[in-house]
Design an enzyme around this catalytic site. Structure first.
Site, PDB file in Angstrom:
ATOM      1  N   GLU A  30      -5.531  -4.972  10.394  1.00 61.31           N
ATOM      2  CA  GLU A  30      -4.527  -3.939  10.607  1.00 61.31           C
ATOM      3  C   GLU A  30      -4.819  -3.198  11.913  1.00 61.31           C
ATOM      4  O   GLU A  30      -5.627  -2.254  11.929  1.00 61.31           O
ATOM      5  CB  GLU A  30      -4.549  -2.926   9.472  1.00 61.31           C
ATOM      6  N   GLU A  63      -6.915   4.818   7.596  1.00 56.43           N
ATOM      7  CA  GLU A  63      -6.677   6.236   7.275  1.00 56.43           C
ATOM      8  C   GLU A  63      -7.867   6.823   6.524  1.00 56.43           C
ATOM      9  O   GLU A  63      -8.213   7.992   6.703  1.00 56.43           O
ATOM     10  CB  GLU A  63      -5.372   6.381   6.466  1.00 56.43           C
ATOM     11  N   GLY A 120       2.882  -1.085   4.238  1.00 57.35           N
ATOM     12  CA  GLY A 120       2.959   0.328   3.893  1.00 57.35           C
ATOM     13  C   GLY A 120       4.407   0.737   3.677  1.00 57.35           C
ATOM     14  O   GLY A 120       4.976   0.579   2.591  1.00 57.35           O
ATOM     15  N   GLY A 121       5.029   1.255   4.732  1.00 50.28           N
ATOM     16  CA  GLY A 121       6.382   1.817   4.638  1.00 50.28           C
ATOM     17  C   GLY A 121       7.385   0.923   3.923  1.00 50.28           C
ATOM     18  O   GLY A 121       8.115   1.375   3.037  1.00 50.28           O
ATOM     19  N   GLY A 170       2.238   2.268  10.638  1.00 48.59           N
ATOM     20  CA  GLY A 170       3.179   3.381  10.488  1.00 48.59           C
ATOM     21  C   GLY A 170       3.862   3.787  11.788  1.00 48.59           C
ATOM     22  O   GLY A 170       4.513   4.830  11.844  1.00 48.59           O
ATOM     23  N   ASN A 173       0.875  -1.179   0.000  1.00 45.34           N
ATOM     24  CA  ASN A 173       0.000   0.000   0.000  1.00 45.34           C
ATOM     25  C   ASN A 173       0.907   1.224   0.000  1.00 45.34           C
ATOM     26  O   ASN A 173       1.492   1.573   1.023  1.00 45.34           O
ATOM     27  CB  ASN A 173      -0.885  -0.017   1.254  1.00 45.34           C
ATOM     28  N   TRP A 174       1.008   1.845  -1.157  1.00 47.60           N
ATOM     29  CA  TRP A 174       1.963   2.956  -1.279  1.00 47.60           C
ATOM     30  C   TRP A 174       1.421   4.260  -0.696  1.00 47.60           C
ATOM     31  O   TRP A 174       2.142   5.251  -0.616  1.00 47.60           O
ATOM     32  CB  TRP A 174       2.325   3.172  -2.749  1.00 47.60           C
ATOM     33  N   LYS A 175       0.152   4.277  -0.347  1.00 46.14           N
ATOM     34  CA  LYS A 175      -0.487   5.484   0.200  1.00 46.14           C
ATOM     35  C   LYS A 175      -0.249   6.681  -0.731  1.00 46.14           C
ATOM     36  O   LYS A 175      -0.231   6.518  -1.940  1.00 46.14           O
ATOM     37  CB  LYS A 175       0.015   5.761   1.611  1.00 46.14           C
ATOM     38  N   HIS A 222      -9.466   1.306   4.535  1.00 42.39           N
ATOM     39  CA  HIS A 222      -8.220   1.483   5.294  1.00 42.39           C
ATOM     40  C   HIS A 222      -8.498   2.431   6.461  1.00 42.39           C
ATOM     41  O   HIS A 222      -9.278   3.381   6.332  1.00 42.39           O
ATOM     42  CB  HIS A 222      -7.143   2.051   4.371  1.00 42.39           C
ATOM     43  N   SER A 276       3.240  -2.204  10.271  1.00 41.47           N
ATOM     44  CA  SER A 276       4.696  -2.234  10.450  1.00 41.47           C
ATOM     45  C   SER A 276       5.304  -3.608  10.176  1.00 41.47           C
ATOM     46  O   SER A 276       6.219  -4.034  10.879  1.00 41.47           O
ATOM     47  CB  SER A 276       5.074  -1.741  11.855  1.00 41.47           C
TER      48      SER A 276
HETATM   49  C1  PEP Z   1      -0.735   0.160   5.829  1.00 47.81           C
HETATM   50  O1  PEP Z   1      -0.741   1.315   5.421  1.00 47.81           O
HETATM   51  O2  PEP Z   1      -1.662  -0.574   5.495  1.00 47.81           O
HETATM   52  C2  PEP Z   1       0.368  -0.276   6.691  1.00 47.81           C
HETATM   53  C3  PEP Z   1       0.283  -1.440   7.249  1.00 47.81           C
HETATM   54  O3  PEP Z   1       1.416   0.605   6.852  1.00 47.81           O
HETATM   55  P1  PEP Z   1       2.813   0.280   7.600  1.00 47.81           P
HETATM   56  O4  PEP Z   1       3.341  -1.022   7.047  1.00 47.81           O
HETATM   57  O5  PEP Z   1       3.696   1.427   7.260  1.00 47.81           O
HETATM   58  O6  PEP Z   1       2.519   0.170   9.051  1.00 47.81           O
END
Ligand code: PEP
Length: 257
Positions: free
Chosen positions: A169, A99, A236-237, A175, A9-11, A97, A215
Protein backbone atom coordinates in the site's frame (compact mmCIF):
# COMPACT_ATOMS: atom_id res chain seq x y z
CA UNK A 1 -6.22 -19.53 -13.33
CA UNK A 2 -6.01 -16.84 -10.68
CA UNK A 3 -7.32 -16.96 -7.15
CA UNK A 4 -7.95 -13.49 -5.75
CA UNK A 5 -8.59 -12.09 -2.29
CA UNK A 6 -10.73 -8.95 -2.24
CA UNK A 7 -10.57 -7.36 1.20
CA UNK A 8 -12.40 -4.37 2.62
CA UNK A 9 -10.75 -2.23 5.29
CA UNK A 10 -13.61 -0.26 6.75
CA UNK A 11 -11.33 1.74 9.06
CA UNK A 12 -13.28 3.78 11.66
CA UNK A 13 -16.55 3.54 9.75
CA UNK A 14 -19.73 1.54 10.40
CA UNK A 15 -20.90 0.86 13.92
CA UNK A 16 -23.02 -2.25 14.49
CA UNK A 17 -26.15 -0.84 12.79
CA UNK A 18 -24.37 0.31 9.65
CA UNK A 19 -22.32 -2.88 9.58
CA UNK A 20 -25.51 -4.90 9.37
CA UNK A 21 -26.79 -2.69 6.54
CA UNK A 22 -23.56 -2.84 4.54
CA UNK A 23 -23.29 -6.61 4.92
CA UNK A 24 -26.93 -7.01 3.92
CA UNK A 25 -26.13 -4.96 0.83
CA UNK A 26 -23.19 -7.21 -0.02
CA UNK A 27 -25.18 -10.39 0.62
CA UNK A 28 -28.18 -9.22 -1.39
CA UNK A 29 -26.14 -7.86 -4.28
CA UNK A 30 -26.69 -9.14 -7.82
CA UNK A 31 -23.04 -10.14 -7.76
CA UNK A 32 -22.61 -13.57 -6.22
CA UNK A 33 -19.20 -14.41 -4.82
CA UNK A 34 -17.22 -16.01 -7.67
CA UNK A 35 -15.76 -19.45 -7.03
CA UNK A 36 -12.15 -18.35 -7.27
CA UNK A 37 -12.48 -15.15 -5.27
CA UNK A 38 -12.21 -14.99 -1.49
CA UNK A 39 -13.81 -11.98 0.10
CA UNK A 40 -12.83 -10.44 3.42
CA UNK A 41 -14.45 -7.64 5.39
CA UNK A 42 -12.70 -5.87 8.27
CA UNK A 43 -15.13 -3.72 10.28
CA UNK A 44 -14.16 -1.83 13.45
CA UNK A 45 -13.80 -3.91 16.65
CA UNK A 46 -17.18 -2.86 18.04
CA UNK A 47 -18.93 -4.28 14.98
CA UNK A 48 -17.19 -7.65 14.78
CA UNK A 49 -19.83 -9.54 16.77
CA UNK A 50 -22.68 -8.27 14.60
CA UNK A 51 -20.64 -8.95 11.48
CA UNK A 52 -19.85 -12.45 12.66
CA UNK A 53 -23.57 -13.20 13.12
CA UNK A 54 -24.42 -11.63 9.76
CA UNK A 55 -21.81 -13.69 7.96
CA UNK A 56 -23.07 -17.05 9.28
CA UNK A 57 -25.02 -17.49 6.04
CA UNK A 58 -22.58 -15.72 3.73
CA UNK A 59 -20.41 -18.33 2.10
CA UNK A 60 -17.10 -17.06 0.78
CA UNK A 61 -17.00 -13.94 2.95
CA UNK A 62 -14.49 -14.04 5.81
CA UNK A 63 -14.17 -11.70 8.76
CA UNK A 64 -11.10 -9.81 9.85
CA UNK A 65 -10.09 -7.22 12.43
CA UNK A 66 -8.00 -4.12 11.82
CA UNK A 67 -5.56 -4.65 14.69
CA UNK A 68 -4.75 -6.93 17.61
CA UNK A 69 -2.43 -6.90 20.63
CA UNK A 70 0.51 -9.26 20.94
CA UNK A 71 -0.19 -10.28 24.56
CA UNK A 72 -2.87 -12.73 25.71
CA UNK A 73 -4.53 -10.47 28.26
CA UNK A 74 -3.78 -7.98 31.00
CA UNK A 75 -3.47 -4.28 31.64
CA UNK A 76 -3.60 -3.00 28.06
CA UNK A 77 -6.46 -0.53 28.10
CA UNK A 78 -8.29 -0.27 24.82
CA UNK A 79 -6.73 -3.33 23.23
CA UNK A 80 -8.07 -6.73 22.14
CA UNK A 81 -6.36 -10.11 22.04
CA UNK A 82 -6.10 -12.83 19.43
CA UNK A 83 -8.33 -15.12 21.55
CA UNK A 84 -11.03 -12.45 21.57
CA UNK A 85 -10.85 -12.30 17.78
CA UNK A 86 -10.98 -16.10 17.60
CA UNK A 87 -14.10 -16.00 19.76
CA UNK A 88 -15.97 -13.85 17.22
CA UNK A 89 -14.79 -16.05 14.32
CA UNK A 90 -12.24 -13.68 12.83
CA UNK A 91 -9.97 -15.44 10.36
CA UNK A 92 -7.78 -12.49 9.43
CA UNK A 93 -6.26 -9.42 11.03
CA UNK A 94 -4.82 -6.38 9.27
CA UNK A 95 -1.45 -5.52 10.81
CA UNK A 96 0.86 -2.56 10.34
CA UNK A 97 -1.50 -0.42 8.30
CA UNK A 98 0.25 2.88 7.53
CA UNK A 99 -2.40 4.73 9.54
CA UNK A 100 -1.52 2.64 12.60
CA UNK A 101 2.16 3.23 11.98
CA UNK A 102 1.65 6.98 11.54
CA UNK A 103 -0.99 7.80 14.19
CA UNK A 104 -0.57 5.03 16.78
CA UNK A 105 3.16 4.53 16.95
CA UNK A 106 3.32 1.08 15.43
CA UNK A 107 6.84 0.09 14.49
CA UNK A 108 8.34 -2.79 12.57
CA UNK A 109 9.02 -4.37 15.98
CA UNK A 110 5.43 -4.17 17.24
CA UNK A 111 4.13 -5.36 13.88
CA UNK A 112 6.50 -8.34 14.02
CA UNK A 113 5.30 -9.28 17.53
CA UNK A 114 1.68 -9.09 16.37
CA UNK A 115 2.41 -11.17 13.27
CA UNK A 116 4.01 -13.91 15.38
CA UNK A 117 1.16 -13.89 17.90
CA UNK A 118 -1.53 -13.92 15.23
CA UNK A 119 0.00 -16.81 13.31
CA UNK A 120 0.36 -18.83 16.48
CA UNK A 121 -3.34 -18.29 17.26
CA UNK A 122 -4.71 -19.18 13.82
CA UNK A 123 -5.29 -15.66 12.59
CA UNK A 124 -4.05 -14.84 9.12
CA UNK A 125 -2.19 -11.54 9.20
CA UNK A 126 -2.63 -9.10 6.33
CA UNK A 127 0.70 -7.33 6.71
CA UNK A 128 0.67 -3.82 5.26
CA UNK A 129 3.83 -2.32 3.82
CA UNK A 130 4.43 0.71 1.65
CA UNK A 131 6.51 3.78 1.09
CA UNK A 132 5.76 7.48 1.49
CA UNK A 133 5.87 9.91 -1.41
CA UNK A 134 9.19 11.33 -0.18
CA UNK A 135 10.69 7.86 -0.06
CA UNK A 136 9.49 7.12 -3.58
CA UNK A 137 10.83 10.42 -4.89
CA UNK A 138 14.16 9.64 -3.27
CA UNK A 139 14.21 6.26 -5.03
CA UNK A 140 14.10 4.41 -1.72
CA UNK A 141 10.75 2.66 -2.18
CA UNK A 142 12.11 -0.79 -2.93
CA UNK A 143 14.53 -0.72 -0.01
CA UNK A 144 11.90 0.55 2.45
CA UNK A 145 9.33 -2.08 1.47
CA UNK A 146 11.91 -4.87 1.45
CA UNK A 147 12.95 -3.91 4.99
CA UNK A 148 9.33 -3.74 6.18
CA UNK A 149 8.59 -7.22 4.85
CA UNK A 150 11.77 -8.68 6.33
CA UNK A 151 11.15 -7.03 9.70
CA UNK A 152 7.50 -8.11 9.88
CA UNK A 153 8.51 -11.71 9.21
CA UNK A 154 11.57 -11.83 11.42
CA UNK A 155 11.56 -15.11 13.34
CA UNK A 156 8.61 -16.50 11.35
CA UNK A 157 9.49 -19.92 9.94
CA UNK A 158 8.20 -21.28 6.64
CA UNK A 159 6.09 -23.83 8.55
CA UNK A 160 4.56 -21.13 10.71
CA UNK A 161 3.91 -18.66 7.92
CA UNK A 162 1.01 -20.47 6.26
CA UNK A 163 -1.88 -18.25 5.34
CA UNK A 164 -0.24 -14.89 5.73
CA UNK A 165 -1.03 -12.14 3.26
CA UNK A 166 1.01 -9.08 2.32
CA UNK A 167 -0.65 -5.83 1.25
CA UNK A 168 1.51 -3.40 -0.70
CA UNK A 169 0.00 0.00 0.00
CA UNK A 170 1.94 3.04 -1.20
CA UNK A 171 1.07 5.64 1.44
CA UNK A 172 0.68 8.34 -1.20
CA UNK A 173 -2.14 6.37 -2.79
CA UNK A 174 -4.19 5.62 0.35
CA UNK A 175 -7.40 7.62 0.47
CA UNK A 176 -6.00 10.17 -1.99
CA UNK A 177 -7.67 9.02 -5.18
CA UNK A 178 -4.20 8.62 -6.63
CA UNK A 179 -3.29 5.07 -7.58
CA UNK A 180 -0.03 3.37 -8.35
CA UNK A 181 0.13 2.67 -12.07
CA UNK A 182 -0.26 -1.00 -12.97
CA UNK A 183 3.47 -1.08 -13.82
CA UNK A 184 4.45 0.48 -10.49
CA UNK A 185 2.24 -1.99 -8.62
CA UNK A 186 3.60 -4.97 -10.55
CA UNK A 187 7.20 -3.89 -10.01
CA UNK A 188 6.69 -3.68 -6.23
CA UNK A 189 4.66 -6.87 -5.97
CA UNK A 190 7.28 -8.79 -7.92
CA UNK A 191 9.96 -7.43 -5.61
CA UNK A 192 7.94 -8.44 -2.52
CA UNK A 193 7.57 -11.94 -3.94
CA UNK A 194 11.31 -12.12 -4.46
CA UNK A 195 11.86 -11.09 -0.83
CA UNK A 196 9.48 -13.87 0.25
CA UNK A 197 11.33 -16.36 -1.96
CA UNK A 198 14.64 -15.29 -0.39
CA UNK A 199 13.18 -15.66 3.11
CA UNK A 200 11.41 -18.94 2.43
CA UNK A 201 11.20 -20.72 -0.92
CA UNK A 202 9.86 -20.12 -4.44
CA UNK A 203 6.88 -22.37 -3.74
CA UNK A 204 6.06 -20.56 -0.54
CA UNK A 205 6.40 -17.15 -2.21
CA UNK A 206 4.11 -18.22 -5.05
CA UNK A 207 1.46 -19.28 -2.55
CA UNK A 208 1.40 -16.04 -0.56
CA UNK A 209 -1.15 -13.53 -1.71
CA UNK A 210 0.14 -10.03 -2.27
CA UNK A 211 -2.70 -7.49 -2.35
CA UNK A 212 -2.55 -3.99 -3.76
CA UNK A 213 -4.06 -1.19 -1.66
CA UNK A 214 -4.35 2.49 -2.46
CA UNK A 215 -7.48 3.96 -4.05
CA UNK A 216 -8.50 0.75 -5.79
CA UNK A 217 -11.92 1.46 -7.29
CA UNK A 218 -14.19 -0.23 -9.84
CA UNK A 219 -12.70 1.92 -12.64
CA UNK A 220 -9.08 0.88 -12.03
CA UNK A 221 -9.48 -2.58 -10.48
CA UNK A 222 -9.22 -4.47 -13.76
CA UNK A 223 -5.87 -3.02 -14.82
CA UNK A 224 -4.39 -3.50 -11.35
CA UNK A 225 -5.71 -7.03 -10.83
CA UNK A 226 -4.51 -8.01 -14.30
CA UNK A 227 -0.90 -7.67 -13.18
CA UNK A 228 0.59 -11.13 -12.66
CA UNK A 229 1.78 -10.52 -9.10
CA UNK A 230 -1.31 -8.66 -7.88
CA UNK A 231 -3.39 -11.29 -6.09
CA UNK A 232 -6.20 -9.05 -4.92
CA UNK A 233 -6.94 -5.74 -3.29
CA UNK A 234 -7.10 -4.18 0.14
CA UNK A 235 -9.79 -1.62 -0.36
CA UNK A 236 -10.68 1.29 1.89
CA UNK A 237 -13.13 3.88 0.54
CA UNK A 238 -14.67 1.69 -2.16
CA UNK A 239 -15.42 -1.07 0.36
CA UNK A 240 -17.88 1.15 2.22
CA UNK A 241 -20.51 0.93 -0.51
CA UNK A 242 -21.95 -2.46 -1.40
CA UNK A 243 -22.12 -1.50 -5.09
CA UNK A 244 -18.50 -0.52 -5.54
CA UNK A 245 -17.16 -3.35 -3.38
CA UNK A 246 -19.19 -6.02 -5.17
CA UNK A 247 -18.25 -4.55 -8.55
CA UNK A 248 -14.57 -5.09 -7.70
CA UNK A 249 -15.45 -8.63 -6.59
CA UNK A 250 -17.18 -9.18 -9.94
CA UNK A 251 -14.14 -7.90 -11.85
CA UNK A 252 -11.85 -10.21 -9.85
CA UNK A 253 -14.20 -13.07 -10.70
CA UNK A 254 -13.97 -12.31 -14.43
CA UNK A 255 -10.19 -12.22 -14.28
CA UNK A 256 -9.98 -15.43 -12.27
CA UNK A 257 -11.66 -17.68 -14.82
C1 PEP B 1 -6.64 1.22 2.91
O1 PEP B 1 -7.11 1.82 3.87
O2 PEP B 1 -5.99 0.20 3.12
C2 PEP B 1 -6.86 1.77 1.57
C3 PEP B 1 -6.23 1.24 0.58
O3 PEP B 1 -7.74 2.83 1.47
P1 PEP B 1 -8.28 3.48 0.09
O4 PEP B 1 -8.77 2.35 -0.79
O5 PEP B 1 -9.39 4.38 0.51
O6 PEP B 1 -7.15 4.20 -0.54
Amino acid sequence: MRNFLVAGNWKMNCGPGETKKLLDGIKNSDVSIPERVDVLVCPPMISLTVASDELQDAEGVALGAQNVHSEDNGAYTGEVSTQMLNEVQCDYVILGHSERREYFGETDTTVNAKVIKSLSDDLRPVICVGESLEQRKAGEHQLIVRKQVEAALSGVSEDGAGGLVIAYEPIWAIGTGETASPDQAQEMHKMVREVLADLYSDDMADGIRILYGGSMKPHNAEELLSQPDVDGGLIGGASLKADSFTEIIRIAGELSS
